[in-house]
Scaffold this active site. Structure first.
Site, PDB file in Angstrom:
ATOM      1  N   GLU B  91       0.840  -1.195   0.000  1.00 27.93           N
ATOM      2  CA  GLU B  91       0.000   0.000   0.000  1.00 27.93           C
ATOM      3  C   GLU B  91       0.874   1.244   0.000  1.00 27.93           C
ATOM      4  OE1 GLU B  91      -1.925   0.776   4.044  1.00 27.93           O
ATOM      5  OE2 GLU B  91      -1.823  -1.404   3.953  1.00 27.93           O
ATOM      6  N   CYS B 123      -3.050  -4.731   4.152  1.00 32.54           N
ATOM      7  CA  CYS B 123      -1.902  -5.508   4.607  1.00 32.54           C
ATOM      8  C   CYS B 123      -1.874  -6.931   4.077  1.00 32.54           C
ATOM      9  CB  CYS B 123      -1.843  -5.518   6.132  1.00 32.54           C
ATOM     10  SG  CYS B 123      -1.579  -3.883   6.837  1.00 32.54           S
ATOM     11  N   ARG B 211     -10.979   1.409  17.827  1.00 26.20           N
ATOM     12  CA  ARG B 211     -11.347   0.093  18.366  1.00 26.20           C
ATOM     13  C   ARG B 211     -12.157  -0.745  17.388  1.00 26.20           C
ATOM     14  NH1 ARG B 211     -10.539  -1.436  23.160  1.00 26.20           N
ATOM     15  NH2 ARG B 211     -12.471  -2.616  23.354  1.00 26.20           N
ATOM     16  N   THR B 213     -11.215  -1.452  14.584  1.00 21.99           N
ATOM     17  CA  THR B 213     -10.266  -2.300  13.846  1.00 21.99           C
ATOM     18  C   THR B 213     -10.115  -3.660  14.507  1.00 21.99           C
ATOM     19  OG1 THR B 213      -8.354  -1.505  15.100  1.00 21.99           O
ATOM     20  CG2 THR B 213      -8.902  -0.298  13.083  1.00 21.99           C
ATOM     21  N   HIS B 246      -1.084 -12.044  11.081  1.00 30.74           N
ATOM     22  CA  HIS B 246      -0.732 -10.651  10.783  1.00 30.74           C
ATOM     23  C   HIS B 246      -0.550  -9.897  12.098  1.00 30.74           C
ATOM     24  CE1 HIS B 246      -0.519  -6.707   9.131  1.00 30.74           C
ATOM     25  NE2 HIS B 246      -1.646  -6.317   9.715  1.00 30.74           N
ATOM     26  N   ASN B 278       5.053  -3.087  12.392  1.00 28.06           N
ATOM     27  CA  ASN B 278       4.117  -3.653  11.432  1.00 28.06           C
ATOM     28  C   ASN B 278       4.436  -3.173  10.019  1.00 28.06           C
ATOM     29  OD1 ASN B 278       1.965  -4.526   9.908  1.00 28.06           O
ATOM     30  ND2 ASN B 278       0.468  -3.115  10.820  1.00 28.06           N
ATOM     31  N   SER B 308      -6.964  -4.854   5.889  1.00 24.63           N
ATOM     32  CA  SER B 308      -8.122  -4.038   6.238  1.00 24.63           C
ATOM     33  C   SER B 308      -9.003  -3.841   5.027  1.00 24.63           C
ATOM     34  CB  SER B 308      -7.663  -2.677   6.767  1.00 24.63           C
ATOM     35  OG  SER B 308      -7.073  -2.854   8.032  1.00 24.63           O
TER      36      SER B 308
END
Lengths: 134, 358, 386
Positions: B91, B123, B211, B213, B246, B278, B308
């Site tokens: 990305e 990701c 949150r 996520t 992940h 990450n 995501s």
């Protein structure tokens, strides 16, 4: 824009493609039409290992346009294991740890933008302290 | 919604495929999370990781992908011309338009008889490319394909993401099972439209749902992908030596692992977020690489990525005897982790272009 | 064949001529040279210039400068060989007169470095190196000289202040040259405190970039009256040689082969030996170049050039006086005009007109101008005709 000038050199720049002389077996970088060793015609491609050692080095504090955003940076003369010497930046180094004779290896990195950040990115060889493969 | 029987949910190629070679790249600079907290939180903040890997001024997704690809080729011991696809998931492709993959293909000598393309799925773009490679090789359209996940992750200064947004890349060569250091027995992907994190066109930094996520995004997708695949295969966590998830931070993968019945020991070698952060598309597959670096023949590995938006790809992998011949042929994850130069926030701000020059 | 002589010369001061452009600065030198030559009108103008096309956005200098100087219509071309441009122009003029094609030629060295400011200037300067394999790596001329100096010091165990002699001599001599950019002697302590430019090169190891124009009038000797106002200076030897453009392409980077070759030819042509030479104007754009020039020409053995400077051997009363009017280091480095300045300074010495800097009764002067790290080397022997 200087696209053609950079584009036509991509093999040399990205992965050290030079030549081997069919007459005297000298390894040649950058490629040229006449072998500097024996004077014979040279046209057979040869990819260098990328391993070499530092012949000399220094630091550039005032860079030319296109490089002034990345100062200070280190430039060196690197003697390749196969014979030829190249001028190249050293990257991922600390100035204090540099020494003449230290082993280095080729990596492909960003050299500059062609023009500003709107231009193409010019990638090419640099060298870093050799990371030994166990 | 159509309901599939568990076994038909699995993605299994007609011809058995596996990992012929793998390689990683992690840049040398490290920014401790404490340093970010010093600048943005008065030194007081819960730190999601210890430190993150930061790329140098001359590094980007292309340069990191090239080095990871070279390492993968060294392990695969095949000629670059045998690769019929170079697919790069990221990305943070350096160009909005113009492929990363063509530069990488040129730099490793894989041109011109090859597919090349850039992938984007937050990701999990790298693992998406692995699934595609499985199909490409598994259908016998090609013998070898390279899938890369690489990112110089962006995080808005001061945002929670900044603590973890890191850089790194991993490359996987997918080929026939006969010449593989690990076979990929099956994969399964779980995908829904879940807006937990995004970056709009022309925006420098991503937005995230905080949150949101967690439960509806990361955990729902990783555990659904993992459990569905295991159920279809008729296995449980106990059948695996190792598992990798992940890693947006250190906590999430540990909790997902626990939810699926994995022990801390099973995920420990592949859990790298605490020391590299990450690196988005590279996160799960650098973890897989770290596991392969230490794996033994017949070890069974579960890999679950997460992207995501949202989705997870799960893989069931079995290490072959070949692993011992190939582990030492290129630099390992630990070699790159050990190559560590700590920087302060000001240096980081300069390196990542966070200082306005014009 | 007849002798070629220098009948007249003129120079501007070397420095930052902010308010004077390329053509006006050139005219000042041309006007002075023609007057010095007793008004002799040249049949051709050979311009030595390095970077006007980039720095001043002006190519095609021949017609521009000839016309501006009131010489409209004469043959007028530019010769480019980086820092050796005007030395190459001098040689072209010499060949033209020597061949009998022309009777009188005007040589002009001109450089307007100050027309471009900032990193664009360094970018322009780097175009004189191998653009695809040196400049693209961010290499600058000074960084390249640092690479040479570092290796030289490594191989020859030179102490940190080993090169001080070059700057000290140059500045001592610059003090006596009213055209020099720096007219003040410096002390060893100052050299030792010099800020690093590119390690190991400090600011006193680098000649300053500056503007300057210098012109010489050449003529066939027998066309001139025997009782002119000035002693005639004969070009007794002229030679040019080239080496690889990229430094890294050389087997032996610490020997300026082109400097060696061209000096040897010029000296042979003059039918003299090295020890008959009374002064040497070398191309000390970097002190390492000066050391390598001394060695390549033969005034010092390999690895010992720096010692000659350290021991006073290049001072005006030394074994071989060098940079007698300040050299590039103190007079200043006006790029492609440097060779013309060297020729004029040597001619001043041979005429006996070097005032405070006068060498005692010199008969032969050796001048050598380099383009890049002696990728081009042009060497002349000048002789006083009594």
């Amino acid at each position: 824009m200087e696209i053609p000038r950079h584009w036509r050199l991509k093999q040399q720049r990205y992965r050290l493609v030079g030549e081997v002389c069919q007459h005297c077996e000298s390894k040649i970088f950058p490629p040229r039409d006449i072998c500097p060793e024996c004077g014979g015609e040279a046209d057979t491609l040869y990819t260098f290992s990328g391993n070499g050692e530092v012949y000399s080095y220094t630091t550039v504090h005032e860079g030319p346009a296109g490089y002034d955003d990345s100062t200070p940076y280190t430039v060196a003369l690197v003697k390749l294991d196969e014979g030829p010497t190249v001028t190249a930046q050293l990257t991922d180094v600390d100035e204090d740890s540099l020494q003449i004779g230290m082993p280095v290896e080729m990596v492909t990195r960003k050299l500059k933008n062609d023009g500003d950040e709107r231009g193409m990115i010019v990638y090419g060889y640099k060298f870093r302290p050799r990371m030994a493969v166990a | 919604m159509t309901t599939l029987k568990p076994s038909t949910k699995l993605l299994k190629p007609a011809r058995s495929v596996g990992i012929t070679g793998y390689g990683v790249y992690i840049p040398r600079y490290r920014l401790p999370a404490q340093e970010i907290a010093r600048v943005w939180a008065g030194g007081k903040a819960a730190l999601p990781i210890k430190e993150k890997a930061v790329p140098g001024l001359d590094e980007d997704v292309i340069t990191m992908s090239i080095e990871a690809a070279r390492n993968a080729l060294a392990r695969a011991d095949i000629h670059a011309h045998q690769l019929r696809a170079i697919w790069v998931g990221s990305e943070s492709h350096p160009y909005a338009v113009k492929p990363t993959s063509t530069v990488v293909a040129e730099a490793i000598g894989a041109v011109p008889n090859t597919q090349a393309g850039d992938w984007e799925f937050a990701c999990k773009a790298g693992t998406e490319a692995i699934v595609a490679s499985m199909g490409f090789v598994g259908s016998s359209m090609a013998d070898y394909a390279m899938a890369i996940g690489s990112d110089t992750a962006q995080g808005r200064p001061g945002d929670a993401l900044e603590y973890t947004a890191a850089a790194g890349g991993a490359a996987f060569i997918i080929g026939p099972a006969e010449n593989a250091l690990a076979t990929i027995n099956a994969s399964y992907s779980y995908v829904t439209d879940t807006p937990d994190f995004w970056r709009r066109e022309n925006q420098k930094y991503p937005e995230h749902g905080s949150r949101f996520t967690g439960e509806p995004a990361y955990f729902k997708h990783t555990t659904s992908a993992g459990s569905t695949m295991m159920e279809a295969l008729g296995v449980t966590a106990k059948d695996y030596q190792w598992a990798i998830f992940h890693q947006p931070n250190a906590k999430f993968p540990q909790r997902a692992a626990k939810m699926l019945g994995f022990t801390p020991e099973q995920i420990e070698p592949g859990l790298l977020a605490p020391v590299i952060g990450n690196p988005y598309s590279a996160s799960a597959i650098i973890g897989l690489s770290a596991v392969l670096d230490i794996a033994k023949p017949d070890d069974r590995i579960l890999l679950v990525s997460f992207g995501s938006g949202a989705g997870s790809d799960a893989f069931d992998i079995t290490v072959t005897k070949e692993i011992t011949n190939r582990q030492d042929k290129a630099l390992k994850v630990q070699d790159y982790i050990d190559r560590r130069t700590e920087i302060d926030y000001a240096t980081y701000a300069r390196m990542r272009g966070k200082i306005t020059m014009k | 064949m007849s002798d070629v002589v220098i009948v007249g010369f003129g120079q501007t001061t070397v420095g930052e001529h902010w308010d004077t452009d390329l053509r006006k600065l050139s005219y000042q030198a041309i006007d002075a040279a023609i007057k010095d030559a007793g008004g002799l009108r040249p049949q051709a103008l050979y311009v030595g210039n390095m970077l006007a096309a980039t720095l001043s956005k002006q190519a095609h200098l021949g017609p521009l400068l000839a016309d501006y100087a009131g010489l409209t219509g004469i043959e007028a071309v530019t010769i480019e060989a980086a820092g050796a441009s005007s030395a190459a122009a001098l040689r072209a003029g010499y060949l033209a007169v020597k061949s009998g094609q022309l009777d009188t030629v005007l040589i002009l060295g001109i450089e307007k470095f100050s027309d471009k400011i900032g990193s664009g200037f360094d970018e322009a300067l780097a175009t004189t190196s191998d653009s695809d394999y040196e400049a693209v790596q961010g290499l600058t001329p000074v960084a390249q000289a640092a690479l040479l100096m570092k290796r030289y010091m490594h191989e020859n165990e030179v102490p940190a202040d080993g090169f001080a002699g070059f700057a000290l001599t140059a500045h001592a001599n610059g003090a006596g040259n009213k055209n020099a950019m720096f007219q003040k002697a410096i002390k060893p302590e100052l050299y030792a405190k010099g800020g690093m430019v590119s390690e190991p090169i400090n600011i006193f190891d680098v000649a300053p970039h500056a503007d300057g124009a210098a012109a010489l009038v050449l003529a066939r000797r027998e066309l001139l009256p025997s009782n002119g106002p000035n002693p005639l200076i004969k070009i007794a030897g002229s030679a040019s040689a080239s080496d690889t453009l990229a430094l890294h392409d050389r087997k032996d980077m610490l020997f300026f082969e082109a400097a060696h070759q061209s000096a040897g030819k010029a000296i042979n042509q003059a039918e003299i030996s090295l020890d008959q030479i009374n002064l040497f104007e070398y191309h000390d754009v970097f002190s390492i170049y000066a050391a390598l020039s001394l060695e390549s020409v033969g005034f010092a053995t390999r690895g010992q050039g720096w010692k000659l400077a350290a021991d006073g051997g290049i001072a005006r009363d030394g074994k071989i006086p060098c940079a007698t009017m300040g050299g590039l280091k103190a007079r200043g480095f006006p790029g492609g005009a440097s060779g013309a300045y060297q020729a004029i300074e040597a001619a001043q010495q041979l005429r006996g007109g070097a005032e405070a800097n006068q060498i005692e009764d010199p008969e032969y002067a050796l001048i050598q101008s380099l383009g890049g790290p002696a990728s081009t080397a042009v060497t002349h022997v000048l002789q006083r005709l009594d």
